[in-house]
Design an enzyme around this catalytic site. Structure first.
Site, PDB file in Angstrom:
ATOM      1  N   MET A 182       0.820  -1.203   0.000  1.00  0.00           N
ATOM      2  CA  MET A 182       0.000   0.000   0.000  1.00  0.00           C
ATOM      3  C   MET A 182       0.856   1.257   0.000  1.00  0.00           C
ATOM      4  SD  MET A 182      -2.973  -1.107  -0.340  1.00  0.00           S
ATOM      5  CE  MET A 182      -3.820   0.433  -0.136  1.00  0.00           C
ATOM      6  N   THR A 240      -3.409   1.594   9.206  1.00  0.00           N
ATOM      7  CA  THR A 240      -3.102   0.254   9.679  1.00  0.00           C
ATOM      8  C   THR A 240      -4.266  -0.292  10.504  1.00  0.00           C
ATOM      9  OG1 THR A 240      -0.727   0.677   9.692  1.00  0.00           O
ATOM     10  CG2 THR A 240      -1.519  -1.105  11.094  1.00  0.00           C
ATOM     11  N   HIS A 282     -14.405 -11.925   0.891  1.00  0.00           N
ATOM     12  CA  HIS A 282     -12.998 -11.555   0.797  1.00  0.00           C
ATOM     13  C   HIS A 282     -12.173 -12.749   0.325  1.00  0.00           C
ATOM     14  CE1 HIS A 282     -14.217  -8.054   3.242  1.00  0.00           C
ATOM     15  NE2 HIS A 282     -13.134  -7.478   2.749  1.00  0.00           N
ATOM     16  N   LYS A 285      -7.678 -13.998   4.090  1.00  0.00           N
ATOM     17  CA  LYS A 285      -8.152 -13.144   5.181  1.00  0.00           C
ATOM     18  C   LYS A 285      -8.530 -14.013   6.372  1.00  0.00           C
ATOM     19  CE  LYS A 285     -11.358  -9.325   6.144  1.00  0.00           C
ATOM     20  NZ  LYS A 285     -10.284  -8.397   6.569  1.00  0.00           N
TER      21      LYS A 285
END
Length: 261
Positions: A13, A94, A151, A155
């Protein structure tokens, strides 16, 4: 010009945000912090916030207006320490922070501007606002509420933090009168009117898919949001950094960014 310190710059990211900021005429990442140095960036990268602090003391050219954090929960404490000492505004992206860390975030917001949201997507945060209005009309009319989130198969938490945020947004409209039901496999009873069902699907490489279903008599209304890449979270973080520069101390979220756009 908004000068950014990118905390966790060499993560996925952090690199997405770096590319986005390069296309922004009024923004610049002037420094990054990351324990990993395997990536070459257009800005200097420091192994620690202490190294960055010392570099800033040389001529002041590396001083940032706001920090964007996409690191790890373990690294957030030192960032909170730094932002408190320097009174630097921060966009905290985060996830997985402990209750103790969340309390620290609240305490920090009394001294400087902090933006923290369960989901950085502008679309999700607009949906949070729309759901309040929809629930206020549909729930009293007898509509049942179910949330289905999907998802990727890596995950580990379920339901997702975003699904819970969607449920909380609806529940706030009714003074938290609704209870959450996460799994019906062991239940042998009719659905209660004052409950919100949450279901999780895990598979493949699904980035994030959320459906909020209002099921009434002879009609169903569904609000859907699909994230096709993690870029949507990076775009939200960039918009948040623009918003946060110059803001007074306080705890902000993405709804403030949408309202201030």
């Amino acid at each position: 010009m908004v000068k950014i310190l990118m905390h966790g710059c060499n993560g996925h990211m952090g690199q997405v945000i770096s590319r986005l900021v390069e296309a922004e005429a009024e923004m610049e990442i002037i420094a990054g912090v990351d324990v990993s140095d395997h990536i070459s960036n257009s800005y200097p990268v420091y192994k620690s916030l202490e190294d960055y602090r010392q570099a800033c003391g040389q001529d002041g050219s590396l001083l940032a207006d706001v920090a964007i954090d996409f690191s790890s929960a373990a690294a957030v404490d030192k960032l909170l320490d730094y932002c408190e000492a320097q009174l630097m505004p921060s966009v905290l992206c985060t996830t997985g922070l402990s209750p103790e860390q969340l309390e620290r975030v609240k305490a920090l917001s009394h001294k400087t501007a902090v933006l923290k949201s369960a989901n950085m997507s502008l679309g999700i945060n607009l949906l949070l606002k729309l759901l309040k209005e929809a629930a206020g009309v549909l729930a009293p009319a007898g509509f049942d509420i179910e949330i289905v989130e999907k998802h990727h198969n890596q995950k580990v938490d379920a339901p997702s933090g975003t699904a819970l945020a969607l449920a909380d947004s609806i529940n706030e409209e009714f003074n938290n009168e609704y209870t959450y039901v996460y799994d019906r496999s062991n239940r042998r009873q009719k659905r209660d009117k004052k409950e919100i069902g949450l279901s999780a699907v895990r598979g493949g490489t699904i980035v994030g898919d959320h459906d909020v279903i209002f099921a009434g008599e002879d009609e169903v209304i569904t609000f859907s949001h699909t994230a096709y890449s993690k870029n949507v979270f990076a775009k939200g973080a960039v918009q948040a950094a623009k918003f946060l520069k110059g803001k007074p101390a306080g705890l902000y979220d993405m709804s403030d960014v949408i309202e201030g756009a």
